[in-house]
Design a protein around this motif. Structure first.
Motif, mmCIF file in Angstrom:
data_model
loop_
_atom_site.group_PDB
_atom_site.id
_atom_site.type_symbol
_atom_site.label_atom_id
_atom_site.label_comp_id
_atom_site.label_asym_id
_atom_site.label_seq_id
_atom_site.Cartn_x
_atom_site.Cartn_y
_atom_site.Cartn_z
ATOM 1 N N GLN A 1 0.874 -1.179 0.000
ATOM 2 C CA GLN A 1 0.000 0.000 0.000
ATOM 3 C C GLN A 1 0.909 1.227 0.000
ATOM 4 O OE1 GLN A 1 -2.517 1.412 3.483
ATOM 5 N NE2 GLN A 1 -4.118 0.566 2.152
ATOM 6 N N THR A 2 0.751 2.096 -1.001
ATOM 7 C CA THR A 2 1.707 3.206 -1.121
ATOM 8 C C THR A 2 1.003 4.487 -1.537
ATOM 9 O OG1 THR A 2 3.854 3.784 -2.073
ATOM 10 C CG2 THR A 2 2.256 2.795 -3.565
ATOM 11 N N ASP A 3 1.673 5.598 -1.256
ATOM 12 C CA ASP A 3 1.150 6.934 -1.540
ATOM 13 C C ASP A 3 1.499 7.310 -2.980
ATOM 14 O OD1 ASP A 3 0.687 9.720 -1.719
ATOM 15 O OD2 ASP A 3 0.901 9.922 0.451
ATOM 16 N N LEU A 4 0.501 7.304 -3.839
ATOM 17 C CA LEU A 4 0.724 7.631 -5.253
ATOM 18 C C LEU A 4 1.028 9.104 -5.463
ATOM 19 C CD1 LEU A 4 -1.874 5.698 -7.428
ATOM 20 C CD2 LEU A 4 0.561 5.282 -7.213
ATOM 21 N N THR A 5 0.431 9.965 -4.662
ATOM 22 C CA THR A 5 0.604 11.400 -4.858
ATOM 23 C C THR A 5 2.053 11.822 -4.644
ATOM 24 O OG1 THR A 5 -1.673 11.800 -4.150
ATOM 25 C CG2 THR A 5 -0.180 13.680 -4.121
ATOM 26 N N MET A 6 2.695 11.262 -3.619
ATOM 27 C CA MET A 6 4.101 11.587 -3.379
ATOM 28 C C MET A 6 4.973 11.097 -4.526
ATOM 29 S SD MET A 6 4.714 10.996 0.700
ATOM 30 C CE MET A 6 6.372 11.625 0.544
ATOM 31 N N LEU A 7 4.722 9.877 -4.996
ATOM 32 C CA LEU A 7 5.505 9.344 -6.113
ATOM 33 C C LEU A 7 5.271 10.153 -7.380
ATOM 34 C CD1 LEU A 7 5.031 5.498 -5.602
ATOM 35 C CD2 LEU A 7 7.083 6.833 -5.151
ATOM 36 N N GLN A 8 4.011 10.569 -7.587
ATOM 37 C CA GLN A 8 3.683 11.338 -8.786
ATOM 38 C C GLN A 8 4.438 12.669 -8.798
ATOM 39 O OE1 GLN A 8 0.011 13.364 -8.350
ATOM 40 N NE2 GLN A 8 1.043 14.925 -9.576
ATOM 41 N N ARG A 9 4.508 13.338 -7.646
ATOM 42 C CA ARG A 9 5.214 14.621 -7.587
ATOM 43 C C ARG A 9 6.723 14.430 -7.700
ATOM 44 N NH1 ARG A 9 1.502 17.152 -2.694
ATOM 45 N NH2 ARG A 9 -0.330 17.552 -4.006
ATOM 46 N N ASP A 10 7.234 13.351 -7.093
ATOM 47 C CA ASP A 10 8.670 13.083 -7.213
ATOM 48 C C ASP A 10 9.064 12.825 -8.662
ATOM 49 O OD1 ASP A 10 9.358 13.406 -4.553
ATOM 50 O OD2 ASP A 10 8.947 11.322 -4.038
ATOM 51 N N MET A 11 8.175 12.173 -9.418
ATOM 52 C CA MET A 11 8.482 11.831 -10.808
ATOM 53 C C MET A 11 8.027 12.899 -11.795
ATOM 54 S SD MET A 11 7.979 7.736 -11.107
ATOM 55 C CE MET A 11 9.084 7.780 -12.518
ATOM 56 N N ARG A 12 7.410 13.982 -11.275
ATOM 57 C CA ARG A 12 6.986 15.124 -12.093
ATOM 58 C C ARG A 12 6.012 14.684 -13.187
ATOM 59 N NH1 ARG A 12 13.177 17.334 -12.978
ATOM 60 N NH2 ARG A 12 13.738 17.441 -10.764
ATOM 61 N N LEU A 13 5.001 13.945 -12.775
ATOM 62 C CA LEU A 13 3.975 13.456 -13.694
ATOM 63 C C LEU A 13 2.635 14.103 -13.372
ATOM 64 C CD1 LEU A 13 4.727 9.623 -13.713
ATOM 65 C CD2 LEU A 13 5.207 11.230 -15.554
ATOM 66 N N ARG A 14 1.717 14.043 -14.332
ATOM 67 C CA ARG A 14 0.336 14.459 -14.058
ATOM 68 C C ARG A 14 -0.359 13.383 -13.230
ATOM 69 N NH1 ARG A 14 0.663 14.848 -19.511
ATOM 70 N NH2 ARG A 14 -0.902 13.206 -19.708
ATOM 71 N N GLU A 15 -1.308 13.799 -12.421
ATOM 72 C CA GLU A 15 -1.974 12.843 -11.537
ATOM 73 C C GLU A 15 -2.744 11.795 -12.322
ATOM 74 O OE1 GLU A 15 -5.771 13.564 -9.122
ATOM 75 O OE2 GLU A 15 -4.182 13.801 -7.601
#
Length: 413
Positions: A345-359
């Motif tokens: 179970q992981t936080d997608l929002t943090m990974l998305q911002r770290d990878m500079r992607l759209r949600e």
């Protein structure tokens, strides 16, 4: 006679060639009556073609041909090095040159152009080009030639066959099912860039197996670079945050390392590799042999180059490019690794911002991985009142329904 000595000269001069030949159908008894001719590819800018050579030889009975490219090339040329020595008997000096081994195959009469020149002159330009492709073309050109010849059927026969096949398909599936299939085919398929998925797994950890993300040898190589993360203090974590050397997800996980020494070491290795994947994804064209620097183990550098870049040809050289599809693949592997770190179970929002992607791009990849998406409050200290997307891997796996034009068509209908 002077004392014998030798001198390595490397590549022979342009007008010379150092070649070794072997004949596939026996040993040569008399080489005096052999005439050899060497053909070189004229494309000197393409690195894949500039070293291509074709060697031909003639005897009273047979003609032979050998080449250093294509399906029949000898494997030993890439595994071994060959040399030719030229000895001056008077001085005792031997000059040593690089050489290449050619396997000479007999050229049977069925492979030759008709000896009658009038027949050859009467052929069309297309037929002459096809003859050249058969003799000297690349594998790709030969496949294209065979495909074109197989497809040379009468237009009337082809139209009848297509109409008959269409009638059978429409009768069997129906118009509605065909329209649905066409809409599905138009959608971008990200599933081909996902890690191997074992849908019949009995446990979440076996759906995306850890060994598919990191092999035992790669995992072992991470021990040394990840050692600095095992016992990192809060002050060191704050310093890393100021330096922006590690992504937010990794820094947040370093705050809650397990007590067991073995578990801490395992988590540190996973976090180090996850951070390397994210940093690697920011590059566009890879120009260095070791893109992650000397601190990254060579086996990890090779894994990144081999698995997460696409080869492209530009200005006479081959480059490694991180395309949009490779970016999606890196993202999928980052999510899978984060699931193993966080008990699936992981936080997608943090990974998305770290990878500079759209949600929506991050969520689409997570859904393609058959993950359940939910919402929760963000971690303390990182805009706690903000809602974060949470991805959970649980069994049974939910079905994947791509978003996009298919949903819009359903709404319009």
């Amino acid at each position: 006679m002077a004392a014998a000595s030798w001198c390595y000269r490397g590549e022979p001069q342009e007008e010379q060639s150092a070649l070794l030949v072997q004949f596939s159908n026996g040993k040569l008894q008399n080489s005096e009556n052999m005439d050899f001719t060497l053909y070189k590819n004229q494309d000197a800018t393409n690195p894949r073609k500039k070293h291509q050579r074709i060697l031909t030889s003639e005897t009273d009975r047979l003609s032979y041909v050998g080449r250093n490219f294509g399906s029949g090339v000898l494997k030993c040329n890439s595994l071994c090095r060959y040399f030719v020595g030229v000895l001056d008997k008077d001085s005792g000096q031997m000059e040593v040159y690089n050489a290449e081994l050619f396997n000479m195959q007999p050229l049977l009469s069925g492979d030759l152009i008709d000896d009658d020149p009038s027949d050859y002159q009467n052929k069309s330009y297309r037929e002459k080009v096809d003859s050249c492709i058969e003799a000297f073309g690349t594998n790709k050109q030969k496949r294209a030639l065979n495909s074109r010849r197989m497809n040379q059927v009468g237009s009337e026969t082809l139209n009848v066959a297509v109409m008959k096949a269409a009638e059978n398909i429409i009768e069997a599936k129906g118009v509605a099912a065909l329209v649905n299939d066409a809409a599905q085919d138009d959608l971008p398929d990200v599933s081909i860039f996902l890690p191997p998925c074992h849908e019949d797994a009995d446990k979440p950890e076996n759906v995306y197996r850890f060994d598919d993300l990191l092999s035992p040898a790669e995992y072992e190589a991470l021990q040394t670079p990840a050692a600095a993360l095992v016992n990192m203090t809060p002050e060191e974590i704050l310093k890393k945050a100021d330096e922006k050397s590690h992504c937010s997800f990794v820094l947040e996980e370093l705050k809650s390392m397990p007590l067991s020494e073995e578990s801490r070491d395992h988590k540190a290795r996973c976090l180090w590799f996850l951070n390397a994947l994210i940093k690697f994804s920011f590059q566009k064209v890879i120009k260095k042999k070791y893109p992650m620097g000397p601190d990254c183990p060579p086996i990890i550098n090779r894994k990144l180059m081999k698995n997460f870049t696409a080869l492209t040809y530009n200005n006479g050289s081959i480059q490694n490019l991180i395309s949009a599809s490779m970016k999606a693949k890196i993202t999928a592997y980052v999510i899978a690794l984060a699931l193993h770190i966080n008990n699936f179970q992981t936080d997608l929002t943090m990974l998305q911002r770290d990878m500079r992607l759209r949600e929506n791009r991050m969520v689409e990849i997570a859904k393609a991985m058959r993950l359940k998406i939910s919402k929760r409050k963000g971690p303390s200290g990182l805009l706690a009142d903000e809602e974060h997307k949470l991805a959970t891997l649980s069994l049974p796996l939910p079905s994947y329904r791509p978003s996009g034009r298919q949903q819009k068509r359903k709404k319009m209908s």
